[in-house]
Motif scaffolding. Structure first.
Motif, PDB file in Angstrom:
ATOM      1  N   TYR A 100      32.295 -15.676  -6.097  1.00 41.15           N
ATOM      2  CA  TYR A 100      31.707 -15.955  -5.082  1.00 41.15           C
ATOM      3  C   TYR A 100      31.108 -15.165  -3.887  1.00 41.15           C
ATOM      4  N   SER A 101      29.239 -15.409  -3.972  1.00 38.40           N
ATOM      5  CA  SER A 101      28.898 -14.518  -3.132  1.00 38.40           C
ATOM      6  C   SER A 101      28.895 -15.424  -2.112  1.00 38.40           C
ATOM      7  N   MET A 102      28.056 -15.946  -0.022  1.00 36.51           N
ATOM      8  CA  MET A 102      28.305 -16.393   0.606  1.00 36.51           C
ATOM      9  C   MET A 102      27.336 -17.306  -0.180  1.00 36.51           C
ATOM     10  N   GLU A 103      26.453 -17.259  -0.516  1.00 38.52           N
ATOM     11  CA  GLU A 103      25.469 -17.903  -0.516  1.00 38.52           C
ATOM     12  C   GLU A 103      26.168 -18.641  -2.199  1.00 38.52           C
ATOM     13  N   ASN A 104      26.126 -18.362  -2.774  1.00 37.01           N
ATOM     14  CA  ASN A 104      26.253 -19.496  -4.429  1.00 37.01           C
ATOM     15  C   ASN A 104      27.998 -19.729  -3.920  1.00 37.01           C
ATOM     16  N   GLN A 152      24.307 -29.576   1.203  1.00 34.62           N
ATOM     17  CA  GLN A 152      22.564 -29.811   0.285  1.00 34.62           C
ATOM     18  C   GLN A 152      21.771 -29.297   0.628  1.00 34.62           C
ATOM     19  N   TRP A 153      21.317 -29.695   1.772  1.00 31.81           N
ATOM     20  CA  TRP A 153      20.467 -28.743   2.682  1.00 31.81           C
ATOM     21  C   TRP A 153      20.355 -27.241   3.075  1.00 31.81           C
ATOM     22  N   MET A 154      21.164 -27.220   3.231  1.00 31.75           N
ATOM     23  CA  MET A 154      22.195 -25.611   3.015  1.00 31.75           C
ATOM     24  C   MET A 154      21.591 -25.039   2.304  1.00 31.75           C
ATOM     25  N   ASN A 155      21.845 -25.546   1.044  1.00 31.41           N
ATOM     26  CA  ASN A 155      22.248 -24.726  -0.323  1.00 31.41           C
ATOM     27  C   ASN A 155      20.722 -24.314  -0.265  1.00 31.41           C
ATOM     28  N   ARG A 156      19.575 -25.557   0.037  1.00 29.90           N
ATOM     29  CA  ARG A 156      18.671 -25.443  -0.251  1.00 29.90           C
ATOM     30  C   ARG A 156      17.422 -24.382   0.754  1.00 29.90           C
ATOM     31  N   GLN A 157      17.744 -24.880   1.712  1.00 30.15           N
ATOM     32  CA  GLN A 157      17.833 -23.310   2.430  1.00 30.15           C
ATOM     33  C   GLN A 157      17.846 -21.899   1.910  1.00 30.15           C
TER      34      GLN A 157
END
Length: 255
Positions: free
Chosen positions: A93-97, A121-126
């Protein structure tokens, strides 16, 4: 949602927002302790009234303890989060995924209201808003004020800028945090007996005064309701409080 840094909230780890029930509980405990001390040391209802504000002091003292406990718990959860992140990166996976995949893994380990779940969850939204990972992690570190989170954010930021091996860096970071947590646990185990002894010794002076009241009525009357006796009991009370705080400080060992 980007949190307002000027407004205190339950997501800022240097504060603790009491529920109504918690506030009432700790306030009553503080009032109970201050009333007991005031009556034992001065045998006066006026002393109890004058020590009434101690209930608010106790609330703030307990707030600091709860903040430390919350940070300690989050630090352990964050270590597990890094481990899940490392596994996702190893899977390609990429860093974001990888953050999104780690959130799914963490949801199987912790309750929905756990701090680590909310933060991921907050980091994923950002990240979904196309913000870069380094910036999001630095905001998390600033909000939590947890040393290991700050170190991880700085390491990721440096690795991204220099083109370092993120997978290797994250694995090593997780290992370092794990070793630090284990050492802290060993220290807690070693000094737990001393903490218990300190707490028992803190109660002993109050028990002695209470025992003298019941076993020898009138023996301590010379220390009550007169100026000299009041001064002596005040000095003893100050020494008692100082000894208690010193004992708590000595047994509060941090890495």
């Amino acid at each position: 949602m980007i949190l307002n840094k000027k407004k205190k909230s339950k997501y800022e780890y240097d504060t603790y927002i009491y529920t109504r029930e918690e506030w009432i509980k700790y306030f009553l405990v503080g009032i109970g302790l201050s009333s007991m001390v005031g009556f034992l040391f001065y045998k006066s209802i006026w002393a109890v009234i004058l020590l009434f504000p101690f209930g608010f002091v106790f609330i703030e003292y307990q707030r600091k303890i709860l903040c430390q406990k919350r940070k300690w718990n989050f630090n352990q959860q964050f270590r597990q989060g890094i481990l899940c992140l490392s596994s996702a990166l190893n899977a390609g996976y990429s860093m974001e995924n990888a953050f999104l995949e780690a959130s799914h893994d963490l949801a199987l380990m912790y309750a929905e209201d756990a701090d680590i779940i909310r933060e991921f969850q907050w980091m994923n939204r950002q990240l979904a808003l196309n913000r870069n990972v380094e910036e999001v992690l630095m905001e998390l570190a600033e909000r939590t004020q947890v040393e290991d989170v700050e170190s991880f954010a700085e390491i990721v930021q440096t690795a991204k800028r220099t083109g370092g091996d993120l997978i290797k860096v994250i694995k090593q970071t997780e290992k370092n945090i794990g070793e630090k947590i284990e050492v802290q646990r060993e220290l807690e185990t070693l000094i737990s007996a001393k903490k218990l002894e300190t707490n028992i010794m803190s109660i002993v002076p109050l028990c002695i005064i209470g025992y003298m009241w019941f076993s020898s009525p009138g023996f301590l009357d010379c220390l009550y309701h007169n100026f000299l006796g009041g001064m002596i009991m005040t000095v003893i009370l100050v020494i008692y409080i100082g000894a208690y705080l010193a004992g708590q400080k000595i047994t509060d060992i941090k890495l």
